[in-house]
Motif scaffolding. Structure first.
Motif, PDB file in Angstrom:
ATOM      1  N   GLY A 174      -3.992  19.638   4.628  1.00  0.00           N
ATOM      2  CA  GLY A 174      -4.648  19.849   3.214  1.00  0.00           C
ATOM      3  C   GLY A 174      -5.813  18.653   2.775  1.00  0.00           C
ATOM      4  O   GLY A 174      -6.495  18.493   2.339  1.00  0.00           O
ATOM      5  N   LEU A 175      -4.680  17.510   2.145  1.00  0.00           N
ATOM      6  CA  LEU A 175      -5.037  16.269   1.253  1.00  0.00           C
ATOM      7  C   LEU A 175      -5.061  14.632   1.381  1.00  0.00           C
ATOM      8  O   LEU A 175      -5.869  14.382   1.329  1.00  0.00           O
ATOM      9  CB  LEU A 175      -3.785  16.472   0.106  1.00  0.00           C
ATOM     10  N   SER A 176      -4.274  14.544   2.778  1.00  0.00           N
ATOM     11  CA  SER A 176      -4.340  13.650   3.073  1.00  0.00           C
ATOM     12  C   SER A 176      -5.193  12.858   3.332  1.00  0.00           C
ATOM     13  O   SER A 176      -6.373  11.983   3.507  1.00  0.00           O
ATOM     14  CB  SER A 176      -3.248  12.994   3.793  1.00  0.00           C
ATOM     15  N   MET A 177      -6.042  13.563   4.765  1.00  0.00           N
ATOM     16  CA  MET A 177      -7.303  13.480   5.822  1.00  0.00           C
ATOM     17  C   MET A 177      -8.689  12.928   4.718  1.00  0.00           C
ATOM     18  O   MET A 177      -9.048  12.433   4.573  1.00  0.00           O
ATOM     19  CB  MET A 177      -7.646  14.049   7.009  1.00  0.00           C
ATOM     20  N   PRO A 178      -8.996  14.870   4.251  1.00  0.00           N
ATOM     21  CA  PRO A 178      -9.402  14.154   3.195  1.00  0.00           C
ATOM     22  C   PRO A 178     -10.422  13.705   1.521  1.00  0.00           C
ATOM     23  O   PRO A 178     -10.415  12.908   1.589  1.00  0.00           O
ATOM     24  CB  PRO A 178     -10.207  15.610   2.304  1.00  0.00           C
ATOM     25  N   LEU A 179      -8.680  13.106   1.566  1.00  0.00           N
ATOM     26  CA  LEU A 179      -8.532  12.405  -0.305  1.00  0.00           C
ATOM     27  C   LEU A 179      -8.662  11.121   0.399  1.00  0.00           C
ATOM     28  O   LEU A 179      -9.324   9.953  -0.189  1.00  0.00           O
ATOM     29  CB  LEU A 179      -7.117  12.449  -0.272  1.00  0.00           C
ATOM     30  N   LEU A 180      -7.845  10.409   1.716  1.00  0.00           N
ATOM     31  CA  LEU A 180      -8.364   9.059   2.046  1.00  0.00           C
ATOM     32  C   LEU A 180      -9.583   8.737   3.194  1.00  0.00           C
ATOM     33  O   LEU A 180     -10.273   7.678   2.582  1.00  0.00           O
ATOM     34  CB  LEU A 180      -7.806   8.707   3.265  1.00  0.00           C
ATOM     35  N   MET A 181     -10.235   9.973   3.084  1.00  0.00           N
ATOM     36  CA  MET A 181     -11.483   9.205   3.981  1.00  0.00           C
ATOM     37  C   MET A 181     -12.912   9.184   2.764  1.00  0.00           C
ATOM     38  O   MET A 181     -13.058   8.769   1.923  1.00  0.00           O
ATOM     39  CB  MET A 181     -12.662  10.849   4.153  1.00  0.00           C
ATOM     40  N   THR A 182     -12.687   9.927   1.660  1.00  0.00           N
ATOM     41  CA  THR A 182     -13.450   9.943   0.158  1.00  0.00           C
ATOM     42  C   THR A 182     -12.597   8.470  -0.299  1.00  0.00           C
ATOM     43  O   THR A 182     -13.676   7.646  -1.383  1.00  0.00           O
ATOM     44  CB  THR A 182     -12.665  10.916  -1.163  1.00  0.00           C
ATOM     45  N   ILE A 183     -11.658   8.013  -0.574  1.00  0.00           N
ATOM     46  CA  ILE A 183     -11.428   7.030  -1.426  1.00  0.00           C
ATOM     47  C   ILE A 183     -11.756   5.797  -0.433  1.00  0.00           C
ATOM     48  O   ILE A 183     -12.515   4.729  -0.941  1.00  0.00           O
ATOM     49  CB  ILE A 183     -10.235   6.494  -0.771  1.00  0.00           C
ATOM     50  N   PHE A 184     -11.388   5.695   0.847  1.00  0.00           N
ATOM     51  CA  PHE A 184     -12.396   4.863   1.681  1.00  0.00           C
ATOM     52  C   PHE A 184     -13.932   5.058   1.196  1.00  0.00           C
ATOM     53  O   PHE A 184     -14.685   3.807   1.456  1.00  0.00           O
ATOM     54  CB  PHE A 184     -12.233   4.471   3.078  1.00  0.00           C
TER      55      PHE A 184
END
Length: 334
Positions: A185-195
């Motif tokens: 739920g969190l890791s992929m969307p969050l990391l994509m957004t950050i980068f």
């Protein structure tokens, strides 16, 4: 107020209409992605295109295994996973593995664009590095998802009448709730957004310097890199938006997993989750249409490939009968 049967019928109708469209359109679009990024000289010049290609391959497999099985289960009540234990285990292993693999490749593409936007980091953005990362990611998720094979099996429902393919109750259920929330739920969307945001910041900082100091050839190459970056950023935005409802649901499920719930509440929670999974399937099918709508270069390359191979096919259809006629005439003359 609808009854549970009316809710079930409505959901079945929605899945019966939308799922075939999503699977067919998504499969066709992903195949076109693979063709364009593999053949186009402009787009394949970037190592990032490798991540797009393998993400598209992952989406094709995901749609034709995970989405197709869910479609058969909800629309036609066909569920082999409640008949065979091995099928139950492999089904949920495929869900976990194929859900994370394309997302990871898109995340790697975002990291690749971030490295390209930083001066002095270009050596890390190359085809050999991209291939190594693709293989490492593949084997990483193969190992990480093994727990799904171990702990998922056919269970008997609380009323003792139905067979259900689900995880073992107890401590593993708690682990799976946090795993699903944090990893899926969190890791992929969050990391994509950050980068993605970091890449945008670096791009804005270096844009004027690049424009003033680079030669014409390097400037054209950089322009192609920015075009690919824009495609990726819009795809990330779509991915985050379509993943958000499932993320919210997983967060809610983790908070309320120890609450006592009525049968109707449990039914509605499962119902809502099934509807949210439609967004995941749409996300898997959307990449080609996002690229087509947001990138003129992608549309132009696709059009050129269609025209080129259409002319080749047309020429073949003309030459083939002529060759057969010539051979037939030669045989008759002989």
């Amino acid at each position: 107020m609808w009854t549970t049967n009316e809710f079930i019928v409505f959901q079945r109708n929605i899945f019966s209409v939308l799922m075939p469209v999503i699977i067919v359109a998504g499969t066709l679009g992903s195949i076109l992605n693979i063709i364009v990024f593999s053949i186009s000289k402009k787009l394949r010049s970037s190592p990032c295109s490798l991540y797009f290609i393998f993400a598209s391959i992952g989406y094709v497999i995901y749609l034709n295994i995970v989405a197709l099985l869910r479609y058969l289960q909800i629309s036609f009540n066909i569920d082999p996973s409640v008949q065979w234990s091995w099928f139950c285990k492999l089904r949920y292993y495929a869900i976990g593995f194929l859900l994370m693999l394309p997302r990871s490749y898109m995340l790697l593409a975002a990291i690749d664009r971030y490295l390209m936007s930083k001066s002095g980091q270009h050596r890390l953005s190359s085809y050999p590095v991209a291939l190594k990362m693709i293989l490492l990611t593949f084997f990483f998720w193969m190992i990480m998802c093994v727990h799904l094979i171990i702990y998922f099996d056919i269970q008997i429902s609380s009323n003792g009448t139905n067979r259900i393919c689900m995880n073992s109750p107890g401590s593993y259920s708690t682990f799976l709730s946090f795993y699903s929330l944090l990893i899926n739920g969190l890791s992929m969307p969050l990391l994509m957004t950050i980068f993605g945001l970091l890449t945008l910041r670096n791009t804005q900082q270096h844009r004027n310097q690049i424009h003033n100091t680079m030669t014409l050839i390097l400037r054209r190459r950089k322009k192609q890199e920015w075009l690919i970056l824009r495609m990726l950023l819009i795809q990330i935005i779509v991915n985050v938006i379509l993943s958000l409802p499932v993320t919210i649901y997983l967060f809610y499920a983790g908070l309320t997993q120890y609450y006592k719930k009525s049968m109707f509440r449990i039914f509605m929670e499962n119902y809502v989750y099934n509807m949210f999974t439609l967004l995941q399937y749409i996300n898997a099918a959307a990449s080609f249409y996002v690229y087509s709508l947001t990138s003129r270069t992608f549309r132009k390359e696709l059009y050129c490939l269609i025209v080129y191979y259409s002319s080749k096919l047309k020429q073949y259809m003309i030459d083939r009968p002529a060759a057969l006629l010539t051979r037939l005439s030669h045989n008759i003359a002989s």
